[in-house]
Design a protein around this motif. Sequence first.
Motif, PDB file in Angstrom:
ATOM      1  N   GLN A  25     -84.006 -68.334 -12.698  1.00 39.63           N
ATOM      2  CA  GLN A  25     -84.592 -68.050 -14.089  1.00 39.63           C
ATOM      3  C   GLN A  25     -85.378 -66.843 -14.090  1.00 39.63           C
ATOM      4  O   GLN A  25     -85.502 -66.191 -15.166  1.00 39.63           O
ATOM      5  CB  GLN A  25     -85.442 -69.339 -14.525  1.00 39.63           C
ATOM      6  CG  GLN A  25     -84.529 -70.439 -14.819  1.00 39.63           C
ATOM      7  CD  GLN A  25     -85.356 -71.407 -15.211  1.00 39.63           C
ATOM      8  OE1 GLN A  25     -86.353 -71.529 -16.110  1.00 39.63           O
ATOM      9  NE2 GLN A  25     -85.036 -72.878 -14.997  1.00 39.63           N
ATOM     10  N   VAL A  26     -85.807 -66.575 -12.887  1.00 41.25           N
ATOM     11  CA  VAL A  26     -86.602 -65.197 -12.970  1.00 41.25           C
ATOM     12  C   VAL A  26     -86.100 -64.099 -11.814  1.00 41.25           C
ATOM     13  O   VAL A  26     -87.219 -63.250 -10.954  1.00 41.25           O
ATOM     14  CB  VAL A  26     -88.359 -65.354 -12.299  1.00 41.25           C
ATOM     15  CG1 VAL A  26     -88.995 -66.235 -13.557  1.00 41.25           C
ATOM     16  CG2 VAL A  26     -88.469 -66.502 -11.177  1.00 41.25           C
ATOM     17  N   GLY A  27     -84.789 -64.162 -11.621  1.00 40.81           N
ATOM     18  CA  GLY A  27     -84.486 -63.313 -10.665  1.00 40.81           C
ATOM     19  C   GLY A  27     -84.371 -63.456  -9.357  1.00 40.81           C
ATOM     20  O   GLY A  27     -84.512 -62.616  -8.530  1.00 40.81           O
ATOM     21  N   LEU A  28     -84.813 -64.690  -8.904  1.00 35.01           N
ATOM     22  CA  LEU A  28     -85.004 -64.858  -7.280  1.00 35.01           C
ATOM     23  C   LEU A  28     -83.921 -65.958  -6.864  1.00 35.01           C
ATOM     24  O   LEU A  28     -83.124 -66.474  -7.592  1.00 35.01           O
ATOM     25  CB  LEU A  28     -86.331 -65.278  -7.072  1.00 35.01           C
ATOM     26  CG  LEU A  28     -87.606 -64.378  -7.371  1.00 35.01           C
ATOM     27  CD1 LEU A  28     -88.821 -65.264  -7.606  1.00 35.01           C
ATOM     28  CD2 LEU A  28     -87.775 -63.425  -6.031  1.00 35.01           C
ATOM     29  N   PHE A  29     -83.971 -65.857  -5.446  1.00 37.60           N
ATOM     30  CA  PHE A  29     -82.802 -66.762  -4.936  1.00 37.60           C
ATOM     31  C   PHE A  29     -83.453 -67.609  -3.885  1.00 37.60           C
ATOM     32  O   PHE A  29     -84.225 -67.120  -3.023  1.00 37.60           O
ATOM     33  CB  PHE A  29     -81.824 -65.977  -4.259  1.00 37.60           C
ATOM     34  CG  PHE A  29     -80.534 -66.592  -3.648  1.00 37.60           C
ATOM     35  CD1 PHE A  29     -80.096 -67.691  -4.065  1.00 37.60           C
ATOM     36  CD2 PHE A  29     -80.407 -66.204  -2.222  1.00 37.60           C
ATOM     37  CE1 PHE A  29     -79.178 -68.250  -3.186  1.00 37.60           C
ATOM     38  CE2 PHE A  29     -79.492 -66.755  -1.406  1.00 37.60           C
ATOM     39  CZ  PHE A  29     -78.924 -67.852  -2.156  1.00 37.60           C
ATOM     40  N   ALA A  30     -83.233 -69.135  -4.004  1.00 35.07           N
ATOM     41  CA  ALA A  30     -84.023 -69.955  -3.077  1.00 35.07           C
ATOM     42  C   ALA A  30     -83.026 -70.939  -2.444  1.00 35.07           C
ATOM     43  O   ALA A  30     -82.855 -72.016  -2.929  1.00 35.07           O
ATOM     44  CB  ALA A  30     -85.145 -70.748  -3.734  1.00 35.07           C
ATOM     45  N   PRO A  31     -82.184 -70.550  -1.286  1.00 37.74           N
ATOM     46  CA  PRO A  31     -81.187 -71.312  -0.844  1.00 37.74           C
ATOM     47  C   PRO A  31     -82.088 -72.344  -0.098  1.00 37.74           C
ATOM     48  O   PRO A  31     -81.729 -72.446   1.490  1.00 37.74           O
ATOM     49  CB  PRO A  31     -80.482 -70.501  -0.117  1.00 37.74           C
ATOM     50  CG  PRO A  31     -81.556 -69.451   0.504  1.00 37.74           C
ATOM     51  CD  PRO A  31     -82.501 -69.193  -0.691  1.00 37.74           C
TER      52      PRO A  31
ATOM     53  N   GLN B  24     -91.686 -61.293  -4.031  1.00 37.62           N
ATOM     54  CA  GLN B  24     -91.655 -60.941  -5.555  1.00 37.62           C
ATOM     55  C   GLN B  24     -90.527 -60.504  -6.206  1.00 37.62           C
ATOM     56  O   GLN B  24     -89.403 -59.928  -5.397  1.00 37.62           O
ATOM     57  CB  GLN B  24     -92.854 -59.729  -5.856  1.00 37.62           C
ATOM     58  CG  GLN B  24     -93.207 -59.542  -7.208  1.00 37.62           C
ATOM     59  CD  GLN B  24     -94.210 -58.374  -7.302  1.00 37.62           C
ATOM     60  OE1 GLN B  24     -94.671 -58.429  -8.843  1.00 37.62           O
ATOM     61  NE2 GLN B  24     -94.403 -57.797  -6.525  1.00 37.62           N
ATOM     62  N   SER B  25     -90.260 -60.911  -7.434  1.00 35.95           N
ATOM     63  CA  SER B  25     -89.067 -60.617  -8.265  1.00 35.95           C
ATOM     64  C   SER B  25     -88.884 -59.324  -8.387  1.00 35.95           C
ATOM     65  O   SER B  25     -89.868 -58.645  -8.797  1.00 35.95           O
ATOM     66  CB  SER B  25     -88.843 -61.614  -9.444  1.00 35.95           C
ATOM     67  OG  SER B  25     -87.657 -61.073 -10.159  1.00 35.95           O
ATOM     68  N   GLU B  26     -87.826 -58.734  -8.142  1.00 36.21           N
ATOM     69  CA  GLU B  26     -87.616 -57.215  -8.229  1.00 36.21           C
ATOM     70  C   GLU B  26     -87.325 -57.085  -9.914  1.00 36.21           C
ATOM     71  O   GLU B  26     -87.602 -56.121 -10.643  1.00 36.21           O
ATOM     72  CB  GLU B  26     -86.490 -56.498  -7.511  1.00 36.21           C
ATOM     73  CG  GLU B  26     -87.048 -56.048  -6.376  1.00 36.21           C
ATOM     74  CD  GLU B  26     -86.146 -56.545  -5.023  1.00 36.21           C
ATOM     75  OE1 GLU B  26     -85.007 -56.637  -4.988  1.00 36.21           O
ATOM     76  OE2 GLU B  26     -87.268 -57.237  -4.313  1.00 36.21           O
ATOM     77  N   GLN B  27     -86.768 -58.245 -10.410  1.00 36.08           N
ATOM     78  CA  GLN B  27     -86.047 -58.039 -11.732  1.00 36.08           C
ATOM     79  C   GLN B  27     -87.368 -58.384 -12.732  1.00 36.08           C
ATOM     80  O   GLN B  27     -87.442 -57.696 -13.844  1.00 36.08           O
ATOM     81  CB  GLN B  27     -85.110 -59.087 -12.217  1.00 36.08           C
ATOM     82  CG  GLN B  27     -84.314 -58.983 -13.273  1.00 36.08           C
ATOM     83  CD  GLN B  27     -83.107 -60.072 -13.460  1.00 36.08           C
ATOM     84  OE1 GLN B  27     -82.925 -60.733 -12.378  1.00 36.08           O
ATOM     85  NE2 GLN B  27     -82.510 -60.127 -14.347  1.00 36.08           N
ATOM     86  N   TYR B  28     -88.115 -59.210 -12.352  1.00 42.15           N
ATOM     87  CA  TYR B  28     -89.368 -59.575 -13.122  1.00 42.15           C
ATOM     88  C   TYR B  28     -90.439 -59.499 -12.491  1.00 42.15           C
ATOM     89  O   TYR B  28     -90.947 -60.586 -11.740  1.00 42.15           O
ATOM     90  CB  TYR B  28     -88.900 -60.967 -13.716  1.00 42.15           C
ATOM     91  CG  TYR B  28     -87.657 -61.263 -14.718  1.00 42.15           C
ATOM     92  CD1 TYR B  28     -87.799 -60.591 -15.946  1.00 42.15           C
ATOM     93  CD2 TYR B  28     -86.845 -62.114 -14.281  1.00 42.15           C
ATOM     94  CE1 TYR B  28     -86.543 -60.554 -16.504  1.00 42.15           C
ATOM     95  CE2 TYR B  28     -85.621 -61.987 -15.028  1.00 42.15           C
ATOM     96  CZ  TYR B  28     -85.425 -61.201 -16.219  1.00 42.15           C
ATOM     97  OH  TYR B  28     -84.488 -61.395 -17.001  1.00 42.15           O
ATOM     98  N   PRO B  29     -91.029 -58.628 -12.246  1.00 45.97           N
ATOM     99  CA  PRO B  29     -92.042 -58.179 -11.278  1.00 45.97           C
ATOM    100  C   PRO B  29     -93.296 -59.288 -11.852  1.00 45.97           C
ATOM    101  O   PRO B  29     -93.489 -59.311 -13.042  1.00 45.97           O
ATOM    102  CB  PRO B  29     -92.569 -56.872 -11.478  1.00 45.97           C
ATOM    103  CG  PRO B  29     -91.606 -56.042 -11.769  1.00 45.97           C
ATOM    104  CD  PRO B  29     -90.632 -57.258 -12.843  1.00 45.97           C
TER     105      PRO B  29
END
Lengths: 376, 106
Positions: A227-233, A325-330
């Motif tokens: 939802q905030v442009g991150l990836f948590a596998p 930190q999200s690059e898409q949504y700092p």
Amino acid sequence: MNAGLTPGCTDADVSVIGGGLVGLAVALGLQDHGRQVAVIDEGDIALRASRGNFGLVWVQGKGDSCPDYARLTRQSARQWRRFADGLTDATGIDIQLSQVGGLYICLTEEELQQRQQMLSSMRDALGGDYPFEVLDHSALKARVREIGPTVAGATWGPEDGHVNPLFLLRAMVERFLKRGGQLLTCGPVSRITPVNGGFEVLAGDHRIGCSKVVLAAGLGNKALAPQVGLFAPLEPNRGQVLIAERVRHFLDYPTGHVRQTAEGTIQCGDSKEDVGFDCGTTTDVLAAIAARAVRMFPLLAQVRLVRSWGALRVMTPDGYPIYQQSEQYPGAYLVTCHSGVTLAAAHAGPIATWIENGQQPDEFSLETFHGQRFSV
Amino acid sequence: MASDSAFKRLPANPADAVEIWVEGQAVTARAGDSVAAAVLAAGLGPTRTTPVSGSPRAPYCMMGVCFECLMEIDGQPNTQGCMILVTDGMKVSFQRGARDIPECSA
């Protein structure tokens, strides 16, 4: 701050999603920087790794394939005493931190040799700065008189320790609230919306406006991160734990498999299973844990078991944390690891500082823990 | 610390009398009593001291959950008195602090 002026609405500088050991540690660190923090907890339906763990502040062997993780772990262990004293000063709660060294007990010579090799190569990777000792049976018996006659030996880590994880969590909550933090137990977060360079977090009927958001929701991060442009596998890994009655103190040091709490309770564990989101217990695994504990300490054969539980570790594919930190949504951050006890002091220290002002830690590279490493 | 017991026997459900020994003292209980119930009905206790602070405790939940009723029953320390039924001649003593575990000779 107009926090709480509108029912169902909260404003904070930072929203931390997840009220466990990881989320609270980051929240406490941000409070040290003067921030107004809202911690949003899922409530009693949460999987709660913070309430099921073994309570180790553990160094030896951590980061055998990742020197930066070894550095992070050791820095956290070094900062732990000050962190614990700060909690006790603020709350009066003794969290029973003991850092007098720890033992990893090896039942067989082969196991002991492999362990020695692993720690030696870690020492090489860290330029010789990695203290440990290898204890044969008689050296081990000199430290722990009750050790079983068939145990090959142990490795000794002078930087290892343990703590009461439940008192720790309670002390963290109390300190957080005393500093004016808002703990919102309003159900799972359903949506995080980036708005005007900040974020709006929706949890149940509650809406929290904030300029930064930290995902510290353990296994819940997997669904929240995109939802905030991150990836948590992240995947769950179950550990089962056995608790025995309180008995006279006999074990001065924590071990990887058995520890005795300050009250005299015996805790045994260290199983690993991939069973999805099932946090139950099984007789075969508990029996294996008990049998190994009795081989390590034969006097435990006389001791009654009183409880058992399963809890789910929060695991990435390589077992190491993600700090990103999200690059898409700092302004959106992912903080996830499976060693929430050991790393609590680091999360309240350098990790919170990095979230506050972008300052990179001196002792380890944050880049190592970027989630990009899982993208191919 | 002796005190008047707040536990009263109901007149119903008469049962066979059983004699147990509590801290060396003969106590008449009823068949079907738990050890905790028998000790409370006799007005005896506190029945343990905690390993943490040494403060006195007595049976509380009576259903196996709270572990406040730990006693030494027929030589077994740290036994939950509320989970064990009395038997004739049973020897009960109070649990003081953490139980000891004998060292094993290795």
